[in-house]
Design an enzyme around this catalytic site. Structure first.
Site, short mmCIF file in Angstrom:
data_model
loop_
_atom_site.label_atom_id
_atom_site.label_comp_id
_atom_site.label_asym_id
_atom_site.label_seq_id
_atom_site.Cartn_x
_atom_site.Cartn_y
_atom_site.Cartn_z
N LYS A 267 8.06 -1.24 -2.51
CA LYS A 267 7.85 -1.00 -2.09
C LYS A 267 9.01 -0.14 -0.64
O LYS A 267 8.75 0.72 0.41
CB LYS A 267 6.63 -1.73 -0.27
CG LYS A 267 6.08 -1.29 0.55
CD LYS A 267 5.34 0.28 0.83
CE LYS A 267 4.86 0.76 1.82
NZ LYS A 267 4.16 2.55 1.19
N GLU B 148 0.74 -1.08 -0.20
CA GLU B 148 0.17 -0.10 -0.08
C GLU B 148 1.05 0.93 -0.19
O GLU B 148 1.84 1.33 1.01
CB GLU B 148 -1.10 0.28 1.42
CG GLU B 148 -1.47 0.88 1.50
CD GLU B 148 -2.37 1.22 -0.12
OE1 GLU B 148 -3.43 0.49 -0.60
OE2 GLU B 148 -2.08 2.41 -0.46
N CYS C 293 6.50 4.45 9.34
CA CYS C 293 6.75 3.91 8.05
C CYS C 293 8.11 4.24 7.80
O CYS C 293 9.32 3.09 7.41
CB CYS C 293 5.91 4.18 6.23
SG CYS C 293 4.47 3.49 7.23
P1 NAD Z 1 -1.48 -0.26 12.24
O1 NAD Z 1 -0.53 -0.65 13.52
O2 NAD Z 1 -2.34 0.81 12.65
O3 NAD Z 1 -2.33 -1.57 12.56
C1 NAD Z 1 -2.60 -3.51 12.77
C2 NAD Z 1 -3.86 -3.85 13.05
O4 NAD Z 1 -3.10 -5.37 13.09
C3 NAD Z 1 -3.91 -3.96 15.00
O5 NAD Z 1 -5.29 -2.61 15.56
C4 NAD Z 1 -3.71 -5.12 15.54
O6 NAD Z 1 -3.96 -5.15 16.00
C5 NAD Z 1 -4.26 -5.53 14.18
N1 NAD Z 1 -3.28 -6.96 14.06
C6 NAD Z 1 -1.72 -8.02 14.43
N2 NAD Z 1 -1.31 -9.04 14.56
C7 NAD Z 1 -3.00 -9.65 14.10
C8 NAD Z 1 -3.93 -11.09 14.52
N3 NAD Z 1 -3.05 -12.23 13.82
N4 NAD Z 1 -5.40 -10.99 13.90
C9 NAD Z 1 -5.82 -9.57 14.31
N5 NAD Z 1 -5.64 -8.06 13.86
C10 NAD Z 1 -4.17 -8.59 14.05
O7 NAD Z 1 -0.82 -0.79 11.67
P2 NAD Z 1 -1.15 -0.24 10.09
O8 NAD Z 1 -0.47 1.24 10.09
O9 NAD Z 1 -2.07 0.28 9.38
O10 NAD Z 1 0.04 -0.69 9.39
C11 NAD Z 1 -0.21 -1.54 8.77
C12 NAD Z 1 1.25 -2.64 7.53
O11 NAD Z 1 0.65 -1.38 6.61
C13 NAD Z 1 2.66 -2.28 8.27
O12 NAD Z 1 3.19 -3.58 7.60
C14 NAD Z 1 2.75 -0.93 7.32
O13 NAD Z 1 3.87 -0.30 7.40
C15 NAD Z 1 2.20 -1.25 6.32
N6 NAD Z 1 2.06 0.58 5.44
C16 NAD Z 1 1.47 1.20 6.54
C17 NAD Z 1 0.95 2.52 6.57
C18 NAD Z 1 0.75 3.89 6.59
O14 NAD Z 1 0.89 4.59 6.22
N7 NAD Z 1 0.87 3.64 7.95
C19 NAD Z 1 0.93 2.96 4.41
C20 NAD Z 1 1.42 1.61 4.26
C21 NAD Z 1 1.94 0.23 4.42
C1 UDX Z 2 4.75 7.17 3.82
C2 UDX Z 2 4.89 7.45 2.15
O1 UDX Z 2 4.30 9.17 1.66
C3 UDX Z 2 3.36 6.27 1.51
O2 UDX Z 2 3.51 6.54 0.19
C4 UDX Z 2 3.64 5.24 2.16
O3 UDX Z 2 3.27 4.43 1.61
C5 UDX Z 2 3.55 5.20 3.77
O4 UDX Z 2 4.72 6.16 4.24
P1 UDX Z 2 3.14 9.24 5.49
O5 UDX Z 2 4.09 8.74 6.31
O6 UDX Z 2 1.66 8.53 6.06
O7 UDX Z 2 3.59 8.12 3.92
O8 UDX Z 2 2.91 10.57 4.80
P2 UDX Z 2 4.60 11.16 4.12
O9 UDX Z 2 3.70 12.10 3.44
O10 UDX Z 2 4.80 10.12 3.23
O11 UDX Z 2 4.89 11.85 5.55
C6 UDX Z 2 5.98 11.39 6.01
C7 UDX Z 2 7.03 12.54 6.81
O12 UDX Z 2 7.59 12.99 6.09
C8 UDX Z 2 6.29 12.89 7.55
O13 UDX Z 2 6.46 13.02 8.84
C9 UDX Z 2 5.94 14.95 7.27
O14 UDX Z 2 6.06 15.38 7.70
C10 UDX Z 2 7.34 14.90 6.51
N1 UDX Z 2 7.73 15.55 5.05
C11 UDX Z 2 7.04 14.63 3.98
C12 UDX Z 2 8.71 16.32 4.85
O15 UDX Z 2 9.14 16.56 6.55
N2 UDX Z 2 8.57 17.70 4.17
C13 UDX Z 2 8.17 16.82 3.29
O16 UDX Z 2 8.20 17.84 1.87
C14 UDX Z 2 7.50 15.54 2.87
#
Ligand code: NAD
Ligand code: UDX
Length: 482
Positions: free
Chosen positions: A237, A182, A293
C-alpha cells in the site's frame, strides 16, 4: 490440498466512518445484502450526518455514494456511536481509522501516528466476543499487524483462561488479523470499490483469508483478489502511493522544463504515455499532489527506510515530497511575478479549493499552500468551490472570510463566491486550482468583460479553453506550456 471452510460472517463492524470506511462499507452492504454492516465513529457529528434523512448532507461527497447509502441505510447498513455494542456483535471488524503523520515526539513529521489504530485495537480486544477477524483497512507501516496481534492476544489470555473448547464456561475469545489495504481514490471511490483493479489480502490464517475473500467474491472476480503475507500487503500500500506520487512529481518537473523551453507537457505526456511500459494515466501536470495519503505515506516510507538503516533509499523517496512543495510554492510565486511583482490589495479569483475534483476533501490540498502564499503577499482572494464548505476553507487558511474590497493592504483577505462569475467580477486574475468539470466550459467572453484589465488566467490544471480566454482578451499562463 486441504479444503478451507471459512467461518460464517453475518455481521461486520467498521471502526472509522470517514472517507474510506463510509464508502467501503456502503459498497459491501450494497453487494452483500445478507450481511449486517455497522459503521461506528467517535465523532458524533459525523455519524449524525451519515444518518441525515437528506442524502445531500452526507459527510463525504463522492459521486454515486448517496445512491448506494440510500439503498442500504436502515436495511443492512447502520451508523452509530455505540462502538462497544457494534464490536461485541461483529464476526469481522475493520479498522479504518485515521493514521496521519506524527506532529511531535519520536519520528515527528514522518512516522505515522498510530494512536487511533492502537486505541481501536484495544477496544476490539476489550469488547469482542467469540472468534473475531480483525482487518487492517487503514494504511499502516509495515509490521503494524504485529502490534495489533500483541494487543489482541493480550486480551485473549485475559478471557478467563478459557480454552477454545470453552471448558471454563466462558466463551473463548480468539482473533485472526488480516491486512486489506484500500486503493480507492477520492472522487472515484464508488467506481473504484465496485470495479477494483485488485483487492489485496495479507494474512496467515487460511480460514480468515477465505472469509474475507468470500465477501469480496460477491462482486469481484477471484483472479483480482490477491493473497500475500501480512508484511507484503502492508508494504504494497505504501509502495503503490509512493509510485503514483513519484509520477506526479516527475511530470511536474518536466512541466517546469517545458515552460522554460517551449515544449508542451500535454504533447510530451502523450508521447511518453504511448509507450505501453509507461502508460497514459497519472501524467497530468498540475499544482502538485494533495490529498491525505500521498505525502503521509511517502514520509512514512522515508521513516521506515531510515529506521532500517537505508538512508539513501529514504533520501530518494523524500525528494518526491520536497519537489511537490516546490511546485506549490512556484505557482504562488509566478502569479505574483506576472502581476507586476505585487498582489497586495488585488482581487484574485481562485477556482477550486478541493485537492482534486469530485470530492469535498481539502486535506493537503495544493490550494491551501498556494492561497496562503498569496494571502501572505496581501492578496484579496475570492474563492469558489462547488463542494467545499466555507468553514473548511476558514480552517485551512487559518482565518475567517472577510469582504474583499480592492485597495492597498498589508493583510490578505478572502471571501467565498457562489459562482465562478461572481468570483471573477472585478478581479485581476483567475487562478484555476482544481479540475472541476464546470471550469472546463467557462464563458470566457463573459468572464473577461467582468474583470479588470489587464486580466490574467493562470490555468494550473491545464483544463480550460485557453484559446477562448486569449480571444476574449486575457493573458494566459498554463501549467507546462512553453
Ligand atoms: P478519516 O479521518 O476521514 O476517517 C477516520 C475516522 O476514524 C474519523 O471519523 C475518526 O473520528 C474515526 N476514529 C478514530 N479513532 C476512532 C476510534 N477509536 N473509534 C471510533 N472512531 C474512530 O480518514 P480516512 O480518509 O477515511 O482514512 C482512513 C485510513 O484509510 C487512513 O489510514 C488512510 O491513510 C487510509 N486511506 C485513505 C484513503 C483516502 O482516499 N482518504 C484511501 C486509501 C486509504
Ligand atoms: C490516492 C491513490 O490514488 C489511491 O489509490 C489511494 O488509495 C489513496 O491515495 P487520492 O489521493 O484520493 O488517491 O487521489 P489521486 O487521484 O491519487 O490524486 C492525488 C493527487 O494527485 C491529487 O491532488 C491530484 O490532483 C493529483 N494528480 C493526480 C495530479 O496532479 N496529476 C495526475 O495525473 C493525477
Amino acid at each position: 490440498m486441504d479444503v478451507v471452510h471459512p467461518p460464517e460472517v453475518r455481521s461486520i463492524c467498521c471502526i472509522g466512518a470517514g472517507y474510506v470506511g463510509g464508502p467501503t462499507m456502503a459498497v459491501i452492504a450494497d453487494r452483500c445484502p445478507h450481511l449486517q454492516v455497522t459503521l461506528v465513529d467517535l465523532n458524533a457529528a459525523r455519524i449524525a450526518a451519515w444518518n441525515d434523512p437528506d442524502l445531500a448532507n452526507l459527510p463525504v461527497y463522492e459521486p454515486g455514494l448517496a445512491e448506494v447509502v440510500g439503498r442500504c441505510r436502515g436495511r443492512n447498513l447502520h451508523f452509530t456511536t455505540e462502538v462497544d455494542d457494534a464490536i461485541a456483535s461483529a464476526d469481522m471488524v475493520f479498522l479504518s481509522v485515521n493514521t496521519p503523520t506524527k506532529t511531535r515526539g519520536l519520528g515527528a513529521g514522518q512516522a505515522s501516528d498510530l494512536r487511533w489504530i492502537e486505541a481501536s485495537a484495544r477496544q476490539v480486544a476489550a469488547q469482542a466476543t467469540g472468534h473475531t477477524i480483525v482487518v487492517e483497512k487503514s494504511t499502516l507501516p509495515v509490521r503494524t499487524a504485529e502490534t495489533i496481534k500483541q494487543i489482541l492476544m493480550g486480551s485473549q489470555s485475559l478471557a478467563g483462561g478459557a480454552s477454545p473448547g470453552g471448558e471454563s464456561g466462558v466463551e473463548a475469545k480468539t482473533f485472526s488479523v488480516l491486512s486489506n489495504p484500500e486503493f480507492l481514490a477520492e472522487g472515484t471511490a464508488i467506481r473504484d470499490l465496485e470495479h477494483p483493479d485488485r483487492v489485496l489480502i495479507g494474512g496467515e490464517d487460511p480460514a480468515a483469508i477465505a472469509a474475507l475473500s468470500a465477501i469480496y467474491g460477491h462482486w469481484v472476480d477471484p483472479e483480482r483478489i490477491l493473497h500475500t503475507n501480512l508484511w507484503s500487503s502492508e508494504l504494497s500500500k505504501l509502495t503503490a502511493n509512493a509510485f503514483l506520487a513519484q509520477r506526479i512529481s516527475s511530470i511536474n518537473a518536466v512541466g517546469a522544463l517545458c515552460e522554460a523551453t517551449g515544449a508542451d507537457i500535454t504533447e510530451v505526456a502523450r508521447a511518453i504515455g504511448s509507450d505501453s511500459r509507461i502508460g497514459m494515466k497519472f501524467l497530468a501536470a498540475g499544482p502538485g499532489f494533495g490529498g491525505s495519503c500521498f505525502q503521509k505515506d511517502i514520509l512514512n516510507l522515508v521513516y521506515l527506510c531510515r529506521h532500517y538503516g537505508l538512508d539513501d533509499a529514504a533520501s530518494y523517496w523524500e525528494q518526491v515530497v520536497v519537489f511537490n512543495s516546490w511546485q506549490q510554492q512556484r505557482i504562488a510565486r509566478l502569479v505574483v511575478s506576472r502581476l507586476f511583482g505585487t498582489v497586495s490589495g488585488k482581487r484574485l479569483a481562485v477556482l477550486g479549493f478541493a485537492f482534486k475534483a469530485d470530492t469535498n476533501d481539502t486535506r493537503e490540498s495544493p490550494a491551501i499552500a498556494i492561497c496562503r502564499g498569496l494571502l501572505e503577499e496581501g492578496a484579496h482572494l475570492v474563492i469558489h468551490d462547488p463542494k467545499v464548505a466555507t468553514t473548511q476553507i476558514s480552517a485551512d487558511l487559518g482565518r475567517p472570510p472577510d469582504a474583499c474590497e480592492r485597495g492597498f493592504a498589508d493583510d490578505g483577505k478572502w471571501q467565498r463566491a457562489e459562482t465562478p462569475l461572481e468570483a471573477v467580477t472585478g478581479a485581476d486574475a483567475v487562478i484555476v486550482l482544481t479540475e472541476w468539470g464546470a471550469y472546463r466550459t467557462l464563458d470566457w467572453p463573459a468572464i473577461a468583460a467582468a474583470m479588470r484589465r489587464p486580466a490574467w488566467l493562470f490555468d494550473v490544471r491545464d483544463i480550460t479553453d485557453t484559446a477562448a480566454a486569449r480571444q476574449a482578451g486575457l493573458q494566459v499562463w498554463s501549467v507546462g506550456k512553453g
